[in-house]
Design a protein around this motif. Structure first.
Motif, PDB file in Angstrom:
ATOM      1  N   GLY A  72       0.812  -1.185  -0.081  1.00 54.58           N
ATOM      2  CA  GLY A  72      -0.220   0.046   0.063  1.00 54.58           C
ATOM      3  C   GLY A  72       0.943   1.280  -0.035  1.00 54.58           C
ATOM      4  O   GLY A  72       0.717   2.085  -0.772  1.00 54.58           O
ATOM      5  N   GLY A  73       2.044   1.274   0.813  1.00 50.63           N
ATOM      6  CA  GLY A  73       2.679   2.402   0.868  1.00 50.63           C
ATOM      7  C   GLY A  73       3.381   2.487  -0.369  1.00 50.63           C
ATOM      8  O   GLY A  73       3.773   3.827  -0.860  1.00 50.63           O
ATOM      9  N   SER A  74       4.006   1.583  -1.044  1.00 47.32           N
ATOM     10  CA  SER A  74       4.608   1.566  -2.436  1.00 47.32           C
ATOM     11  C   SER A  74       3.617   2.114  -3.533  1.00 47.32           C
ATOM     12  O   SER A  74       4.160   3.168  -4.412  1.00 47.32           O
ATOM     13  CB  SER A  74       5.089   0.352  -2.725  1.00 47.32           C
ATOM     14  OG  SER A  74       6.200  -0.177  -1.769  1.00 47.32           O
ATOM     15  N   LEU A  75       2.539   1.706  -3.570  1.00 46.94           N
ATOM     16  CA  LEU A  75       1.470   2.223  -4.526  1.00 46.94           C
ATOM     17  C   LEU A  75       1.218   3.679  -4.186  1.00 46.94           C
ATOM     18  O   LEU A  75       1.048   4.335  -5.260  1.00 46.94           O
ATOM     19  CB  LEU A  75       0.399   1.532  -4.394  1.00 46.94           C
ATOM     20  CG  LEU A  75       0.490  -0.040  -5.099  1.00 46.94           C
ATOM     21  CD1 LEU A  75      -0.748  -0.946  -4.839  1.00 46.94           C
ATOM     22  CD2 LEU A  75       0.775   0.071  -6.579  1.00 46.94           C
ATOM     23  N   TYR A  76       1.226   3.811  -3.113  1.00 51.37           N
ATOM     24  CA  TYR A  76       0.766   5.377  -2.716  1.00 51.37           C
ATOM     25  C   TYR A  76       1.948   6.291  -3.069  1.00 51.37           C
ATOM     26  O   TYR A  76       1.817   7.357  -3.510  1.00 51.37           O
ATOM     27  CB  TYR A  76       0.553   5.471  -0.968  1.00 51.37           C
ATOM     28  CG  TYR A  76       0.384   7.001  -0.793  1.00 51.37           C
ATOM     29  CD1 TYR A  76      -0.636   7.694  -0.396  1.00 51.37           C
ATOM     30  CD2 TYR A  76       1.546   7.514  -0.289  1.00 51.37           C
ATOM     31  CE1 TYR A  76      -0.843   8.925  -0.138  1.00 51.37           C
ATOM     32  CE2 TYR A  76       1.707   8.861   0.061  1.00 51.37           C
ATOM     33  CZ  TYR A  76       0.264   9.729   0.278  1.00 51.37           C
ATOM     34  OH  TYR A  76       0.281  10.868   0.370  1.00 51.37           O
ATOM     35  N   GLY A  77       3.155   5.848  -2.621  1.00 53.63           N
ATOM     36  CA  GLY A  77       4.163   6.490  -3.045  1.00 53.63           C
ATOM     37  C   GLY A  77       4.541   6.431  -4.538  1.00 53.63           C
ATOM     38  O   GLY A  77       4.833   7.724  -4.987  1.00 53.63           O
ATOM     39  N   LEU A  78       4.283   5.854  -5.322  1.00 51.41           N
ATOM     40  CA  LEU A  78       4.360   5.804  -6.694  1.00 51.41           C
ATOM     41  C   LEU A  78       3.524   6.887  -7.374  1.00 51.41           C
ATOM     42  O   LEU A  78       3.684   7.638  -8.144  1.00 51.41           O
ATOM     43  CB  LEU A  78       4.024   4.343  -7.524  1.00 51.41           C
ATOM     44  CG  LEU A  78       4.438   4.297  -8.755  1.00 51.41           C
ATOM     45  CD1 LEU A  78       5.889   4.565  -9.192  1.00 51.41           C
ATOM     46  CD2 LEU A  78       4.097   2.661  -9.285  1.00 51.41           C
ATOM     47  N   VAL A  79       2.044   6.825  -6.977  1.00 49.83           N
ATOM     48  CA  VAL A  79       1.180   7.791  -7.270  1.00 49.83           C
ATOM     49  C   VAL A  79       1.564   8.994  -7.013  1.00 49.83           C
ATOM     50  O   VAL A  79       1.405   9.870  -7.852  1.00 49.83           O
ATOM     51  CB  VAL A  79      -0.404   7.305  -6.901  1.00 49.83           C
ATOM     52  CG1 VAL A  79      -1.259   8.341  -7.191  1.00 49.83           C
ATOM     53  CG2 VAL A  79      -0.538   5.880  -7.518  1.00 49.83           C
ATOM     54  N   THR A  80       1.778   9.250  -5.921  1.00 50.92           N
ATOM     55  CA  THR A  80       2.047  10.467  -5.541  1.00 50.92           C
ATOM     56  C   THR A  80       3.304  11.265  -5.794  1.00 50.92           C
ATOM     57  O   THR A  80       3.738  12.226  -6.205  1.00 50.92           O
ATOM     58  CB  THR A  80       1.995  10.975  -3.814  1.00 50.92           C
ATOM     59  OG1 THR A  80       2.606   9.829  -3.323  1.00 50.92           O
ATOM     60  CG2 THR A  80       0.592  10.579  -3.632  1.00 50.92           C
ATOM     61  N   ALA A  81       4.337  10.398  -6.181  1.00 55.05           N
ATOM     62  CA  ALA A  81       5.575  10.677  -6.601  1.00 55.05           C
ATOM     63  C   ALA A  81       5.601  11.667  -7.893  1.00 55.05           C
ATOM     64  O   ALA A  81       6.217  12.441  -8.244  1.00 55.05           O
ATOM     65  CB  ALA A  81       6.571   9.693  -6.755  1.00 55.05           C
ATOM     66  N   PHE A  82       4.637  11.226  -8.823  1.00 54.70           N
ATOM     67  CA  PHE A  82       4.461  11.566  -9.921  1.00 54.70           C
ATOM     68  C   PHE A  82       3.686  13.088  -9.938  1.00 54.70           C
ATOM     69  O   PHE A  82       3.954  14.023 -10.824  1.00 54.70           O
ATOM     70  CB  PHE A  82       3.652  10.819 -10.928  1.00 54.70           C
ATOM     71  CG  PHE A  82       4.592   9.729 -11.552  1.00 54.70           C
ATOM     72  CD1 PHE A  82       5.363   9.991 -12.498  1.00 54.70           C
ATOM     73  CD2 PHE A  82       4.255   8.469 -11.229  1.00 54.70           C
ATOM     74  CE1 PHE A  82       6.348   9.007 -13.097  1.00 54.70           C
ATOM     75  CE2 PHE A  82       5.194   7.338 -11.490  1.00 54.70           C
ATOM     76  CZ  PHE A  82       6.061   7.771 -12.717  1.00 54.70           C
ATOM     77  N   ALA A  83       2.950  13.317  -8.870  1.00 55.52           N
ATOM     78  CA  ALA A  83       2.389  14.608  -8.675  1.00 55.52           C
ATOM     79  C   ALA A  83       3.097  15.410  -7.806  1.00 55.52           C
ATOM     80  O   ALA A  83       2.800  16.719  -7.369  1.00 55.52           O
ATOM     81  CB  ALA A  83       1.072  14.334  -7.962  1.00 55.52           C
TER      82      ALA A  83
END
Length: 196
Positions: free
Chosen positions: A178-189
């Motif tokens: 969950g943290g990795s997916l959150y980090g991936l999505v928000t890293a682009f923003a």
């Protein structure tokens, strides 16, 4: 901008994955709601704040406060959205009362909707932590998507999910995913400007 090219975005992703793993490690049974809320705001808030503001302590503490309060706001938004979604699902034609208890596409959509809307609380507060010229609607939307990814471990931490972890996997695994997916999505923003 590519995730691999920008070192700050890679650090952000690593911090989010670590925060999820640590949150999964800190699950206790039976869970305590306010302890879970604290963990969900404090661990990511500190790690994210170090990536964003490590040489500016006041901004780091401000980010931590925005994240902590944002987690509380997210739960309020999520529960309100789940109530509305549940009421809507009751009036959807063709669902028998016996089918409502079983997992369904509508139930999954209601959960997705609730967590997605809930993420607006966190994203809406966190975006105020960026300088005015770096504030973006994309940040709020990415945080809303990311909140869906961390929902399984978040529910366990506050005592609303299965303490053994969904489908029997360790909570650390769900936190890390969950943290990795959150980090991936928000890293682009993440706003592209590096810390001064």
């Amino acid at each position: 901008m590519s995730l691999v090219v920008d070192g700050r975005r890679v650090l952000w992703l690593a911090a989010a994955a670590a925060a999820g793993f640590i949150a999964g490690q800190l699950v206790i049974c039976p869970a305590e709601f306010w302890r879970g809320i604290f963990i969900l705001g404090f661990i990511p808030g500190i790690l994210q704040g170090l990536v964003l503001w490590r040489s500016r302590p006041f901004l780091l503490i401000r980010w931590l406060a925005l994240t902590q309060f944002g987690v509380v706001t997210t739960y309020v938004f999520t529960f309100a959205a789940l109530v509305v979604g549940s009421l809507v699902s009751l009036v959807v034609p063709g669902s028998e009362p016996s089918q409502r208890a079983a997992p369904s596409l509508i139930g999954g959509l209601v959960l997705f909707f609730g967590f997605f809307i809930g993420g607006a609380g966190l994203g809406g507060l966190q975006v105020t932590g960026f300088p005015r010229h770096e504030r973006r609607v994309g940040w709020v939307l990415a945080t809303m998507l990311g909140s869906v990814a961390v929902a399984p471990i978040a529910l366990v931490l506050v005592g609303l999910g299965d303490c053994k972890g969904p489908y029997g996997a360790p909570n650390q695994v769900y936190g890390l995913l969950g943290g990795s997916l959150y980090g991936l999505v928000t890293a682009f923003a993440l706003p592209p400007r590096s810390e001064p």
